[in-house]
Scaffold this active site. Sequence first.
Site, PDB file in Angstrom:
ATOM      1  N   ARG A 143       0.809  -1.218   0.000  1.00 37.87           N
ATOM      2  CA  ARG A 143       0.000   0.000   0.000  1.00 37.87           C
ATOM      3  C   ARG A 143       0.843   1.269   0.000  1.00 37.87           C
ATOM      4  NH1 ARG A 143      -2.622  -3.785   1.512  1.00 37.87           N
ATOM      5  NH2 ARG A 143      -0.895  -4.227   2.903  1.00 37.87           N
ATOM      6  N   THR A 144       1.763   1.383   0.942  1.00 35.18           N
ATOM      7  CA  THR A 144       2.501   2.636   1.081  1.00 35.18           C
ATOM      8  C   THR A 144       3.338   2.924  -0.162  1.00 35.18           C
ATOM      9  OG1 THR A 144       2.593   2.320   3.481  1.00 35.18           O
ATOM     10  CG2 THR A 144       4.118   3.914   2.522  1.00 35.18           C
ATOM     11  N   LYS A 172      26.539  -4.479  -0.744  1.00 38.76           N
ATOM     12  CA  LYS A 172      27.972  -4.410  -1.031  1.00 38.76           C
ATOM     13  C   LYS A 172      28.717  -3.577   0.012  1.00 38.76           C
ATOM     14  CE  LYS A 172      26.757  -4.457  -5.940  1.00 38.76           C
ATOM     15  NZ  LYS A 172      26.800  -3.715  -7.236  1.00 38.76           N
ATOM     16  N   ARG A 193      11.522   3.691   3.335  1.00 39.19           N
ATOM     17  CA  ARG A 193      11.085   2.804   4.414  1.00 39.19           C
ATOM     18  C   ARG A 193      12.258   1.916   4.788  1.00 39.19           C
ATOM     19  NH1 ARG A 193       5.631  -0.744   4.775  1.00 39.19           N
ATOM     20  NH2 ARG A 193       4.910   1.333   5.386  1.00 39.19           N
ATOM     21  N   HIS A 221       5.292   6.459  11.324  1.00 37.80           N
ATOM     22  CA  HIS A 221       4.778   6.352   9.947  1.00 37.80           C
ATOM     23  C   HIS A 221       3.921   7.602   9.738  1.00 37.80           C
ATOM     24  CE1 HIS A 221       3.574   4.903   6.189  1.00 37.80           C
ATOM     25  NE2 HIS A 221       3.186   3.678   6.478  1.00 37.80           N
TER      26      HIS A 221
END
Length: 433
Positions: A143-144, A172, A193, A221
């Site tokens: 969703r986000t 890496k 995120r 959030h």
Amino acid sequence: MSDQQTFLRDAMRRLNLTRDNFSDRIGIRKRALDTWLLPETSSEFRVMPDIVSKFVGEILAAELLKSASTQSVYVNKTDAPLREQISYNGRPQLLSVDQFSRDSLEQLFRVTDIMQPIARRQKVSRILEGAVLANLFFEASTRTRISFGAAFCRLGGSVCDTTGFTFSSMTKGESIYDTSRVISGYADALVVRHPEQGAVDEFARATNIPVINGGDGPGEHPSQAILDLYTIQREFSRLGKLVDGAHIVMVGDLKYGRTVHSLIKLLALYRGLRFTLVAPPTLEMPAHILERIARGGHTVEQSASLAQGLKGADIVYATRIQKERFADEAIEGYTPDFQINQALIDATCGAGTIVMHPLPRDGRPGANDLSTDLNHDPRLAIFRQTDNGIPVRMAIFATLLGVENQVQHSMRDVSWRSPHYVGPDDAVFDGVA
């Protein structure tokens, strides 16, 4: 949403009035106000008389003058653009809900109202044409990630995505600072995120372009909390309620649920709220958040009984168990008697209760998350909630990139046909959008 709807909803928010109170204030019947608030596509829609519009404008001007003299919490204390008001360390970045005051939230919601016709596929805008968004998601998201991407595209921009550490140069050994600085040379905004709390702040420190926190572990959030509060305001507007004085019940994983951490902080900007917190043992709301809410003069109650806690609720906000963040906790999900379902809501809540959830719902056997048997109940607002994520995130992008005042004049009609209701089972509320 039409200009008329936007004007009236904005006026009611600024004056902190329900539809009943607002119609009394301007001396008209509530039925007339309801017809002015209907979508233009409704057969019952009516155009508001110019004299009413002028009168409402005069009331707002008088209220603004009065509030300025008394330093009311409802008016803006600065002439600075919203972009500057919510900046983080002088940069146009959105990392925490702590960046907002009640007034700056209301300003952002006014921009969100303007975005509604674009989000609902009635208008298009190319205000961000040529701009590129980098969606950097180092943790699972549907969703986000897609919501941010869709919001940017609907304003004319384009999106580059990366998902998970596997496809990142961090495998890496590249540092967060280097990654952020490099990507900033490719894109005009970043949404990040990350599973570690505080990691998004590190991304933000390495760049001057807008960075938006899409979720940082168990931390915050912010965009989800903003769209949740916007949804509450729209639902309450339909029901003739105010956020001030509301009874909010939060249920579930309140320890690791970052959405409830952000939302409860935003709600604390309002007045006289009653919070009932229902959580399994060891997953209660963190003490530092409880102390902050209590300092705001709100009532906070904690309950182990779901049935008891739901009584008298205006909002029921459910969250899933965040098993991916567990340390030593052994809880795998709710017990069956902890599940919010149709029978429980019918037994404990009224017709005006709104049921919300940030999603995803855990539908696996034994999870006992928010039940799907509520899907046809108009009190369930989870899909209206997700739909509101698009205009809210569009407003965030437009504000951080400094184009929010140009959106209204950039719109044109869409050239394709779209359904009036996205979902075949979407609730209809007497034509009031």
